[in-house]
Scaffold this motif. Structure first.
Motif, PDB file in Angstrom:
ATOM      1  N   LYS A  96       0.839  -1.207   0.000  1.00 35.24           N
ATOM      2  CA  LYS A  96       0.000   0.000   0.000  1.00 35.24           C
ATOM      3  C   LYS A  96       0.867   1.248   0.000  1.00 35.24           C
ATOM      4  CE  LYS A  96      -3.870   2.259   2.303  1.00 35.24           C
ATOM      5  NZ  LYS A  96      -4.932   2.168   3.345  1.00 35.24           N
ATOM      6  N   ALA A  97       1.911   1.239   0.853  1.00 38.47           N
ATOM      7  CA  ALA A  97       2.819   2.388   0.894  1.00 38.47           C
ATOM      8  C   ALA A  97       3.506   2.573  -0.451  1.00 38.47           C
ATOM      9  CB  ALA A  97       3.851   2.205   2.005  1.00 38.47           C
ATOM     10  N   ARG A 100       1.240   4.159  -3.025  1.00 38.21           N
ATOM     11  CA  ARG A 100       1.025   5.589  -2.797  1.00 38.21           C
ATOM     12  C   ARG A 100       2.269   6.397  -3.187  1.00 38.21           C
ATOM     13  NH1 ARG A 100      -3.394   7.193  -0.163  1.00 38.21           N
ATOM     14  NH2 ARG A 100      -2.362   9.147   0.371  1.00 38.21           N
ATOM     15  N   SER A 146      11.123   1.469   4.764  1.00 37.11           N
ATOM     16  CA  SER A 146      10.493   2.650   4.170  1.00 37.11           C
ATOM     17  C   SER A 146      11.492   3.430   3.329  1.00 37.11           C
ATOM     18  CB  SER A 146       9.902   3.552   5.263  1.00 37.11           C
ATOM     19  OG  SER A 146      10.911   3.967   6.177  1.00 37.11           O
ATOM     20  N   TYR A 368       6.121   7.192   6.118  1.00 37.94           N
ATOM     21  CA  TYR A 368       5.832   5.834   5.685  1.00 37.94           C
ATOM     22  C   TYR A 368       4.933   5.695   4.467  1.00 37.94           C
ATOM     23  CZ  TYR A 368       7.980   4.487  10.066  1.00 37.94           C
ATOM     24  OH  TYR A 368       8.883   4.327  11.078  1.00 37.94           O
ATOM     25  N   CYS A 369       3.838   6.410   4.418  1.00 35.24           N
ATOM     26  CA  CYS A 369       2.836   5.995   3.443  1.00 35.24           C
ATOM     27  C   CYS A 369       2.004   7.095   2.815  1.00 35.24           C
ATOM     28  CB  CYS A 369       1.893   4.970   4.088  1.00 35.24           C
ATOM     29  SG  CYS A 369       1.101   5.572   5.603  1.00 35.24           S
TER      30      CYS A 369
END
Length: 441
Positions: A96-97, A100, A146, A368-369
């Motif tokens: 997901k990160a 994005r 990350s 992170y995201c």
């Protein structure tokens, strides 16, 4: 464990405020002469002995029992294996990160362009990705998947053909999350080497490690010093200082939230900097109380305590306008505008690596995201630097095509300027292309 804070309190109305602020912000690299010489020796050894030096240094510094360079290479299949070794929740979060981060950076892509003048002259710019990028990733327990996403994905979006990752595995300790992140981000090759020797290998190449065009990614003082020395041979992202956060708050945000936001950077290391600016003195008191209340609950309490006591501050200002002035003076890596209407103040922010808008936008989301890159300028360099992005992995070439008439017209101008600089060959080169009917003009 007993921890306590004595965070500095500053007031912008104090006649010595500027001096105190300068002292608070000052940070010197700990790269002394001894570190510098060790790094130079390592670089020299890698340049002269290649793979053999990498194996030797990895044995000595990382305690890895490597017999040859083959023991320090991880293939794509090993990265794919890491995806199966992490939990489903971890994989979902990484993916997901990554999605994005990829979507955000897709918007940064620059395209080539050209335009044609009336006489047929064509001018333009050709945008080309780098051939190969090197990514340094810290290894061991202090590992940051990350950072893999934030460094590798922009390179891939830019169109870089090959991304080569180096990551130390001290005492053979492999971080599966880091390898899984490398797999998701599209890293092409991984070498389990670190330190100045890894930087040297990327910069100059060895029998096995390919030479790259640019080196990005965080590291310790040896890595930072090595990057400084190889700059020019290759490009680098930046020489990063300690992490930092500046929170500007109108006094209406939950003080526990603000205290934890300050902790989020202070927990990186003792040199990290966390500063709160507010016109509300009573609110600063409440945040100080929250700091004392929450600090004993933190796993990295001792690091936070040293950071807060050594480089942290609560700064009282006259009003929000002065708070923005102080923020621009500091030019922070991370700036939180924890206020009622952040959009109203945004036009006045001139210097910040990343700006987090509103009470609900914690800096940690950006780490992170959220999508924007977390590799940001530190130590006031936001005055002239930008976050890492796709543009860091692209280069621009100027395009100039002169028609016969265009070359004749421009030749007159170039001739005058070249002869003014006493560069006769320049002038005559341009003059040869002036059309006969134009020579008298």
């Amino acid at each position: 464990m007993t921890v306590s804070t004595a965070i500095a309190r500053l007031n912008a109305a104090d006649p010595d405020f500027a001096r105190h602020l300068d002292h608070l912000l000052s940070w010197e690299s700990v790269s002394d002469d001894a570190v510098n010489q060790r790094v130079l020796d390592i670089i020299k050894a890698v340049r002269e002995r290649g793979d053999a030096a990498l194996v030797e240094f990895t044995q000595r510094f990382d305690g890895v029992d490597a017999k040859s360079i083959d023991d320090l290479i991880l293939g794509r299949e090993r990265l794919e294996l890491a995806l199966t070794r992490i939990t489903d929740t971890q994989r979902e979060a990484l993916e997901k990160a990554a999605n994005r981060v990829r979507m955000y950076h897709e918007r940064q892509k620059q395209d080539s362009w050209q335009y044609t003048e009336a006489d047929g002259t064509v001018l333009g710019q050709k945008v080309t990705p780098l051939d190969r990028a090197g990514l340094y990733v810290p290894g061991g327990k202090a590992s940051y998947p990350s950072s893999v996403l934030m460094n590798a994905i922009p390179a891939k979006v830019a169109g870089v053909t090959e991304v080569v990752m180096v990551v130390p595995t001290p005492r053979g300790e492999v971080n599966e999350l880091v390898l899984a992140a490398a797999c998701i981000a599209g890293v092409d090759r991984v070498f389990t080497v670190g330190g100045a020797q890894a930087v040297a290998a990327l910069a100059y190449g060895t029998e096995s490690v390919p030479q790259v065009d640019k080196i990005v990614g965080p590291g310790n003082i040896y890595v930072a010093t090595a990057k400084r020395h190889v700059f020019g041979q290759v490009g680098i992202d930046m020489i990063a200082g300690p992490s930092e956060i500046l929170v500007v708050c109108d006094g209406q945000t939950d003080p526990d939230w603000i205290a934890m936001d300050l902790f989020s950077q202070a927990e990186h290391d003792e040199d990290a900097q966390a500063i709160l600016v507010s016109p509300d003195a009573a609110f600063l008191d409440r945040v100080a109380a929250s700091i004392d209340k929450l600090l004993p609950t933190m796993e990295r309490a001792e690091i936070i305590e040293k950071s807060i006591n050594g480089r942290g501050a609560l700064i009282q200002v006259r009003d929000m306008q002065q708070a923005i002035e102080v923020a621009n003076r500091i030019a922070p890596e991370h700036l939180e505008l924890s206020v009622a209407e952040p959009q109203a103040w945004l036009p006045q922010i001139r210097h910040a690596g990343a700006i987090f808008m509103g009470r609900h936008t914690s800096e940690a989301l950006g780490d992170y995201c959220a999508g924007p890159n977390h590799v940001l300028p530190t130590s006031g360099t936001a005055r002239f630097s930008s976050p890492l992005g796709v543009y860091d992995f692209q280069k621009r070439s100027s395009i100039i095509f002169c028609s016969e008439q265009g070359a004749s017209e421009l030749g007159h101008t170039a001739s005058v300027l070249a002869r003014g600089e006493s560069l006769t060959a320049h002038a005559r080169s341009a003059e040869y292309r002036i059309l006969t009917q134009d020579k008298g003009n």
